[in-house]
Design an enzyme around this catalytic site. Structure first.
Site, PDB file in Angstrom:
ATOM      1  N   GLU A 251       0.821  -1.223   0.000  1.00  0.00           N
ATOM      2  CA  GLU A 251       0.000   0.000   0.000  1.00  0.00           C
ATOM      3  C   GLU A 251       0.849   1.265   0.000  1.00  0.00           C
ATOM      4  O   GLU A 251       0.442   2.279  -0.582  1.00  0.00           O
ATOM      5  CB  GLU A 251      -0.945   0.006   1.205  1.00  0.00           C
ATOM      6  CG  GLU A 251      -2.048  -1.022   1.148  1.00  0.00           C
ATOM      7  CD  GLU A 251      -1.685  -2.349   1.790  1.00  0.00           C
ATOM      8  OE1 GLU A 251      -2.569  -3.208   1.923  1.00  0.00           O
ATOM      9  OE2 GLU A 251      -0.488  -2.525   2.156  1.00  0.00           O
TER      10      GLU A 251
ATOM     11  N   PHE B 216     -11.730  -7.183  13.717  1.00  0.00           N
ATOM     12  CA  PHE B 216     -10.572  -7.612  12.937  1.00  0.00           C
ATOM     13  C   PHE B 216     -10.233  -6.560  11.875  1.00  0.00           C
ATOM     14  O   PHE B 216     -11.097  -6.102  11.141  1.00  0.00           O
ATOM     15  CB  PHE B 216     -10.872  -8.957  12.276  1.00  0.00           C
ATOM     16  CG  PHE B 216      -9.766  -9.452  11.386  1.00  0.00           C
ATOM     17  CD1 PHE B 216      -8.524  -9.795  11.914  1.00  0.00           C
ATOM     18  CD2 PHE B 216      -9.957  -9.554  10.016  1.00  0.00           C
ATOM     19  CE1 PHE B 216      -7.499 -10.240  11.086  1.00  0.00           C
ATOM     20  CE2 PHE B 216      -8.941 -10.003   9.184  1.00  0.00           C
ATOM     21  CZ  PHE B 216      -7.705 -10.343   9.715  1.00  0.00           C
ATOM     22  N   GLN B 217      -8.988  -6.194  11.824  1.00  0.00           N
ATOM     23  CA  GLN B 217      -8.471  -5.204  10.872  1.00  0.00           C
ATOM     24  C   GLN B 217      -9.209  -3.863  10.969  1.00  0.00           C
ATOM     25  O   GLN B 217      -9.434  -3.192   9.961  1.00  0.00           O
ATOM     26  CB  GLN B 217      -8.504  -5.738   9.434  1.00  0.00           C
ATOM     27  CG  GLN B 217      -7.483  -6.851   9.204  1.00  0.00           C
ATOM     28  CD  GLN B 217      -7.264  -7.179   7.742  1.00  0.00           C
ATOM     29  OE1 GLN B 217      -8.137  -6.976   6.899  1.00  0.00           O
ATOM     30  NE2 GLN B 217      -6.087  -7.703   7.426  1.00  0.00           N
TER      31      GLN B 217
ATOM     32  N   LYS C  15     -17.716  -1.222   5.069  1.00  0.00           N
ATOM     33  CA  LYS C  15     -18.037  -2.264   4.099  1.00  0.00           C
ATOM     34  C   LYS C  15     -19.543  -2.368   3.851  1.00  0.00           C
ATOM     35  O   LYS C  15     -19.981  -2.624   2.720  1.00  0.00           O
ATOM     36  CB  LYS C  15     -17.489  -3.610   4.585  1.00  0.00           C
ATOM     37  CG  LYS C  15     -17.591  -4.701   3.526  1.00  0.00           C
ATOM     38  CD  LYS C  15     -16.818  -5.947   3.896  1.00  0.00           C
ATOM     39  CE  LYS C  15     -16.898  -6.979   2.774  1.00  0.00           C
ATOM     40  NZ  LYS C  15     -16.107  -8.197   3.093  1.00  0.00           N
TER      41      LYS C  15
ATOM     42  N   MET D 114      23.946   9.575   3.386  1.00  0.00           N
ATOM     43  CA  MET D 114      23.818  10.876   4.028  1.00  0.00           C
ATOM     44  C   MET D 114      24.127  10.787   5.517  1.00  0.00           C
ATOM     45  O   MET D 114      24.764  11.682   6.093  1.00  0.00           O
ATOM     46  CB  MET D 114      22.420  11.456   3.806  1.00  0.00           C
ATOM     47  CG  MET D 114      22.273  12.895   4.273  1.00  0.00           C
ATOM     48  SD  MET D 114      23.394  14.044   3.413  1.00  0.00           S
ATOM     49  CE  MET D 114      22.415  14.438   1.965  1.00  0.00           C
TER      50      MET D 114
END
Length: 662
Positions: free
Chosen positions: A136, A198-199, A248, A562
């Site tokens: 993602e 969940f999630q 959802k 760096m």
């Protein structure tokens, strides 16, 4: 209803304003650090020794044409829906059609349980193509690359929970660099919100301070309006990221959409900057005519006004110094270009600002990597600050003259005055330009040699030569990023894609994906370091599957370069976990980047000697499709010039590398 107030602050009474209405959603540009609502409501007029407030969570300037009237939710009058007007369809299909009506052709979406309905709806779209990232974060960085290179809003989609939280770095990056992004996340069903399902993560709360605005959709009928508002917010005023969280069950609910809902942003609309007044612009022209050593300090806010900027320089002959974000707004190879200023800017750009008597700061935010020690920055100069975000004016450096406006409109007005008065003004800065040309000759950008090894700056110079300065360049973050800013000569806006404010490693490869999708046929090169490249290396799979002709110029020094430079300069070269190779076998390049490319079916080669570089790079550029060139470079090289953090121009370092002791 949609929880449009999820990102809302109800301001307290202010001595500067008496008409705040708690029902109006406030833009994220005031949150979470500012409690002074005048940040966005004040009338931004030109002021001498203006006392604009210190504020803002929103530190990068960008200018877009200011909208003056709210659109309806159906900007495309000739849009033909695949559904009959009275035909019920799922919320997910309404969402996808809303994207289509906004002109979206490409999205970067990774599916999951809470967003599967959206992906099913995407398969039913004949307009939108999904470029499937492999993470993602790759998706949101690709959406940024799409937006940065095209000027159009980028769209990414992720599922709930870890999918949504993986977007966080990209949203923060877009916020800091003012990039128009619309991020859509799936969410657990409404009845399960707040139950630690969940999630489930409260992504609206998580992203509150790193989005311009965000929504939790609680009514399927609000989807058309919310999507329209999101695109309007992302692209108007000072651009930025907007997030839409869609449960959802909303995605699954059947409904008949109303595409003619007006957007509801009265407070935001009232705060959009107006065109600058003639008196403001006349005062700026007067200051220009009175100055002897003026310099332009231009940033990302000038990317949409490149033509107006070039015309202003043509009319005045004032030299131009660019920020990291402003590269390309004015051609780097022009004789009046001073290239980049700031911590790793050219000596002559920083000299010009230090000695100037008039600093024209257009579309910039006086970032710490530009100014160093604020008290010493442009200490001899009167400062004119033009910016579209009122919160930036006076935040870090107090201007003598301030104009809160779109830079494009301001420059058009200034140019019109100059064209009318030009002959009478008798602007002549030839002595000043000669002084700066002497600095250019005395302190050119240069680099050391390391025997047969390849100087990384030389590799970028060769790329510039072979592409004639026309490639779209993306980068990760670190030494390679600064060398790409210094040694590639950018000719136009939106050629240069880099994570400026956030400095997010792993940005380069997915950003190149977005640029290649938005600009088919363009030469897109990711100049990357081995550390940054490894952070989103999985996107090689996306590049191969989509057959995107992205060239990867990997400057591989086996270190976090760096940080190594800072260790060399300030920590007695003590290595604290900055070696990225295999400590048990330091003579071998580890990991073998060619094997990663091979695993994804991407042609690749390695070059270690300077004399072989040009031929290897030609091979890269001439090979159809993607290609990885692993260029092994010495880790002892330092990015120079360098003004140490918090230092001033007098502290500039122009010599040395990792072979010396400090």
């Amino acid at each position: 209803m949609a929880a449009a107030t999820a990102n809302t602050i109800f301001p307290k009474a202010s001595p500067f304003s008496s008409s705040f209405k708690p029902s109006i959603p406030f833009s994220k540009s005031t949150l979470p650090f500012s409690t002074t609502p005048q940040n966005l409501t004040r009338s931004c007029s030109l002021q001498i020794s203006s006392s604009l407030h210190q504020s803002s969570s929103n530190p990068r300037s960008s200018a877009t044409v200011t909208a003056t009237a709210p659109p309806t939710t159906s900007p495309s009058l000739d849009f033909v829906s695949r559904y009959a007007p009275d035909e019920p369809r799922k919320g997910a299909d309404i969402l996808v059609e809303a994207l289509e009506r906004e002109g979206v052709k490409d999205v970067f979406a990774y599916p999951g349980g809470a967003s599967v309905e959206i992906h099913q709806a995407l398969t039913r779209s004949k307009i939108i193509r999904n470029v499937l990232p492999r993470h993602e974060q790759g998706g949101v960085f690709a959406a940024e690359g799409y937006a940065r290179s095209s000027g159009l809003p980028g769209v990414c989609i992720a599922t709930s929970g870890p999918g949504a939280t993986n977007l966080v770095s990209g949203l923060a990056d877009a916020m800091l660099d003012s990039i128009p992004i619309v991020a859509i996340t799936g969410q657990v069903p409404r009845r399960m919100i707040g139950t630690d399902a969940f999630q489930e993560t409260p992504i609206v709360e998580v992203t509150r301070s790193i989005t311009k605005h965000n929504y939790l959709v609680l009514d399927v009928d609000d989807i058309p309006r919310v999507v329209s508002e999101a695109f309007f917010l992302a692209t108007s005023g000072r651009p930025g990221p907007v997030l839409i969280d869609v449960p959802k069950d909303i995605q699954q609910q059947l409904a008949i959409p109303n595409w003619n809902q007006p957007i509801r942003l009265p407070g935001y609309m009232s705060r959009l900057p107006k065109a600058p007044s003639e008196a403001q612009l006349e005062q700026i022209v007067r200051l220009v005519s009175e100055s002897k050593k003026p310099v332009l300090y231009v940033g990302g806010g000038c990317l949409n006004s490149s033509e107006e900027l070039k015309r202003f320089v043509e009319l005045t002959g004032i030299p131009v110094a660019s920020t990291l974000m402003g590269l390309g707004a004015f051609p780097s190879s022009d004789e009046l270009s001073l290239q980049m200023l700031g911590m790793h800017g050219t000596v002559y750009a920083n000299y010009a600002v230090d000695k100037s008597d008039l600093l024209l700061a257009f579309g910039v935010r006086f970032d710490d990597r530009v100014t160093g020690k604020l008290e010493a920055f442009a200490s001899r100069a009167k400062i004119v600050h033009i910016d579209i975000d009122s919160a930036e004016i006076g935040k870090n450096k107090q201007p003598h003259v301030s104009v809160c406006s779109d830079v494009k409109l301001a420059l058009k007005g200034i140019n019109r005055i100059l064209e009318t008065k030009g002959a009478r003004l008798k602007l002549d800065y030839s002595a000043w330009r000669q002084e700066l040309n002497e600095q250019k000759l005395k302190y050119p950008l240069s680099y050391k040699t390391f025997g047969e090894a390849i100087p990384p700056q030389y590799a970028i110079q060769v790329l510039d030569e072979l592409t004639n300065g026309n490639a779209i360049i993306s980068t990760g973050v670190g030494q390679h990023q600064m060398w790409a800013a210094q040694f590639y000569k950018y000719r136009r806006p939106r050629q240069w894609l880099t994570s400026g404010g956030l400095g997010a490693m792993g940005f380069g490869l997915p950003a190149a994906i977005g640029a290649a999708v938005a600009n088919p046929g363009a030469i897109v090169v990711d100049i990357d370091g081995d550390g940054s490249f490894m952070m989103n290396i999985q996107e090689l799979a996306t590049i191969r599957v989509e057959n995107l002709p992205i060239k990867i110029l990997l400057l591989n020094n086996q270190h976090l370069g760096m940080v190594v430079q800072w260790e060399d300069r300030f920590y007695k070269a003590n290595r604290a976990h900055t070696y990225l190779g295999d400590p048990s076998n330091e003579s071998e390049i580890f990991p073998n980047m060619l094997k990663f490319a091979e695993a994804c079916g991407i042609p690749a080669a390695r070059v270690t000697r300077k004399e072989d570089l040009k031929a290897a790079m030609l091979q890269m550029l001439e090979t159809p499709g993607p290609y990885l060139l692993d260029v092994v470079v010495p880790h002892q090289e330092h990015v120079l010039p360098m003004i140490p953090s918090g230092g001033a121009f007098k502290d500039v370092i122009t010599d040395g590398d990792g072979r010396m002791q400090y």
